[in-house]
Motif scaffolding. Structure first.
Motif, mmCIF file in Angstrom:
data_model
loop_
_atom_site.group_PDB
_atom_site.id
_atom_site.type_symbol
_atom_site.label_atom_id
_atom_site.label_comp_id
_atom_site.label_asym_id
_atom_site.label_seq_id
_atom_site.Cartn_x
_atom_site.Cartn_y
_atom_site.Cartn_z
ATOM 1 N N ASN A 1 -26.831 14.710 19.899
ATOM 2 C CA ASN A 1 -28.007 14.280 19.159
ATOM 3 C C ASN A 1 -28.289 15.331 18.099
ATOM 4 N N ASN A 2 -28.132 15.001 16.839
ATOM 5 C CA ASN A 2 -28.329 16.014 15.799
ATOM 6 C C ASN A 2 -28.973 15.400 14.558
ATOM 7 N N LYS A 3 -29.617 16.236 13.796
ATOM 8 C CA LYS A 3 -30.407 15.810 12.636
ATOM 9 C C LYS A 3 -29.547 15.163 11.556
ATOM 10 N N LEU A 4 -28.398 15.759 11.264
ATOM 11 C CA LEU A 4 -27.543 15.236 10.189
ATOM 12 C C LEU A 4 -27.116 13.803 10.471
ATOM 13 N N LYS B 1 -22.521 7.463 24.635
ATOM 14 C CA LYS B 1 -23.345 8.541 25.184
ATOM 15 C C LYS B 1 -24.789 8.444 24.685
ATOM 16 N N LEU B 2 -25.681 9.071 25.463
ATOM 17 C CA LEU B 2 -27.102 9.048 25.122
ATOM 18 C C LEU B 2 -27.336 9.598 23.718
ATOM 19 N N GLU B 3 -26.641 10.679 23.380
ATOM 20 C CA GLU B 3 -26.826 11.302 22.078
ATOM 21 C C GLU B 3 -26.498 10.355 20.931
ATOM 22 N N VAL C 1 -19.858 15.305 4.818
ATOM 23 C CA VAL C 1 -20.378 16.587 5.289
ATOM 24 C C VAL C 1 -19.841 16.855 6.683
ATOM 25 N N ILE C 2 -19.189 18.002 6.852
ATOM 26 C CA ILE C 2 -18.602 18.382 8.144
ATOM 27 C C ILE C 2 -19.421 19.520 8.733
ATOM 28 N N SER C 3 -19.995 19.271 9.892
ATOM 29 C CA SER C 3 -20.847 20.276 10.555
ATOM 30 C C SER C 3 -20.629 20.195 12.051
ATOM 31 N N LEU C 4 -20.456 21.328 12.706
ATOM 32 C CA LEU C 4 -20.252 21.311 14.153
ATOM 33 C C LEU C 4 -21.502 20.821 14.873
ATOM 34 N N SER C 5 -22.625 21.482 14.634
ATOM 35 C CA SER C 5 -23.859 21.137 15.346
ATOM 36 C C SER C 5 -24.610 19.982 14.698
ATOM 37 N N ASN D 1 -28.955 8.811 18.004
ATOM 38 C CA ASN D 1 -28.631 8.897 16.573
ATOM 39 C C ASN D 1 -28.686 7.532 15.901
ATOM 40 N N ASN D 2 -28.189 6.508 16.592
ATOM 41 C CA ASN D 2 -28.152 5.156 16.024
ATOM 42 C C ASN D 2 -29.537 4.522 15.915
ATOM 43 N N ASN D 3 -30.477 5.005 16.730
ATOM 44 C CA ASN D 3 -31.818 4.407 16.756
ATOM 45 C C ASN D 3 -32.915 5.401 16.376
ATOM 46 N N TYR D 4 -32.508 6.494 15.729
ATOM 47 C CA TYR D 4 -33.442 7.593 15.462
ATOM 48 C C TYR D 4 -34.652 7.154 14.636
ATOM 49 N N ASN D 5 -34.431 6.275 13.678
ATOM 50 C CA ASN D 5 -35.526 5.847 12.792
ATOM 51 C C ASN D 5 -36.601 5.044 13.511
ATOM 52 N N LYS D 6 -36.277 4.525 14.706
ATOM 53 C CA LYS D 6 -37.256 3.764 15.482
ATOM 54 C C LYS D 6 -38.180 4.665 16.296
ATOM 55 N N LEU D 7 -37.793 5.932 16.469
ATOM 56 C CA LEU D 7 -38.504 6.820 17.387
ATOM 57 C C LEU D 7 -39.690 7.503 16.716
ATOM 58 N N ASN D 8 -40.805 7.544 17.450
ATOM 59 C CA ASN D 8 -41.985 8.253 16.951
ATOM 60 C C ASN D 8 -42.105 9.613 17.633
ATOM 61 N N GLU D 9 -43.212 10.296 17.393
ATOM 62 C CA GLU D 9 -43.394 11.649 17.913
ATOM 63 C C GLU D 9 -43.374 11.673 19.444
ATOM 64 N N ASN D 10 -44.017 10.698 20.071
ATOM 65 C CA ASN D 10 -44.018 10.621 21.534
ATOM 66 C C ASN D 10 -42.607 10.401 22.081
ATOM 67 N N ASP D 11 -41.858 9.533 21.399
ATOM 68 C CA ASP D 11 -40.488 9.248 21.827
ATOM 69 C C ASP D 11 -39.629 10.507 21.782
#
Length: 256
Positions: free
Chosen positions: A201-204, A2-4, A169-173, A8-18
């Motif tokens: 797509n989540n921060k954790l 899935k897109l999310e 760490v277990i978190s729903l969102s 998550n797998n490529n989050y570190n590559k993304l900048n503010e525009n992305d």
């Protein structure tokens, strides 16, 4: 995938525009399926090249491939009737089975096996119940999990957790902002963290290297109340445990 999860797998590559482009796409998935690269660039107030670089960071060769993928995902999500509760359950069940079969659990099992101590933290009441069940299950393999009972306890215990330990760490969102300070401190000190969250797509998940996901849909009841099942978290617990005992047996044979 899935897109999310791609994000998550490529989050570190993304900048503010992305991230701005991503936000627009996630909020307008259906509309974006019909937008060309020039149109979406205009909607996001960025250049055509910026859009192209964004989709390439996610692993696509070009925007056309990304748009086909987006259409496929949109069609898949709309395959069942919104009011058919059983179809939603079956759809979630199939998605979880698909993830479980495709996921390589070996690295996570290795972390648990080699850890001096395993700490488990659930962000809410239901999540804590999942954590306690995880502890109960792994006792059969003689692996003891330390349950962190609340966020205040998490803050207190964080300085004593070392790189020889791991934290689950277990978190729903996956977007509980109060977690970030403790997570960042542990990561800086080289502590491995395994996140277990809803498939989104989540921060954790973007902060942690080792991620496990559960697919669960929200259903809208006629009385206006929404409901979301935690059952698949317990299924994931059982799958993780069975992968672990298989890994444990292999290691014991090597020792012998």
């Amino acid at each position: 995938m899935k897109l999310e999860e791609l994000v998550n797998n490529n989050y570190n590559k993304l900048n503010e525009n992305d991230l701005y482009i991503l936000k627009y796409i996630l909020n307008n998935k259906k509309k974006c399926c019909d937008l060309g690269i020039n149109e979406i660039a205009k909607k996001c107030n960025v250049s055509r090249t910026t859009i192209l670089r964004f989709v390439q960071k996610l692993g696509f060769k070009g925007y056309s491939e990304f748009r086909v993928y987006l259409k496929w995902q949109e069609e898949e999500e709309n395959n069942y009737n919104e009011s058919d509760y059983m179809e939603k359950l079956y759809s979630d069940l199939n998605e979880n089975i698909k993830f479980i079969k495709e996921k390589d659990f070996e690295e996570i099992c290795k972390l648990i096996y080699n850890a001096e101590r395993v700490f488990v933290y659930g962000t809410g009441t239901a999540q804590l119940t999942v954590a306690q069940e995880l502890k109960r299950t792994f006792l059969a393999a003689h692996k003891y999990f330390h349950i962190i009972e609340g966020y205040t306890e998490f803050e207190i215990i964080t300085p004593s957790i070392t790189e020889k330990d791991i934290v689950i760490v277990i978190s729903l969102s996956g977007n509980t902002t109060s977690l970030y300070n403790c997570i960042n401190e542990l990561l800086i000190r080289g502590v491995e963290i395994i996140s277990i969250t809803k498939f989104s797509n989540n921060k954790l998940s973007s902060m942690t290297k080792h991620n496990l996901y559960v697919t669960t849909s929200t259903i809208n009841l006629p009385n206006g109340i929404t409901s979301e099942t935690f059952s698949f978290f317990f299924v994931l617990n059982e799958v993780l445990f069975r992968h672990y005992i298989t890994y444990q047996q292999k290691q014991e044979k090597l020792i012998d």
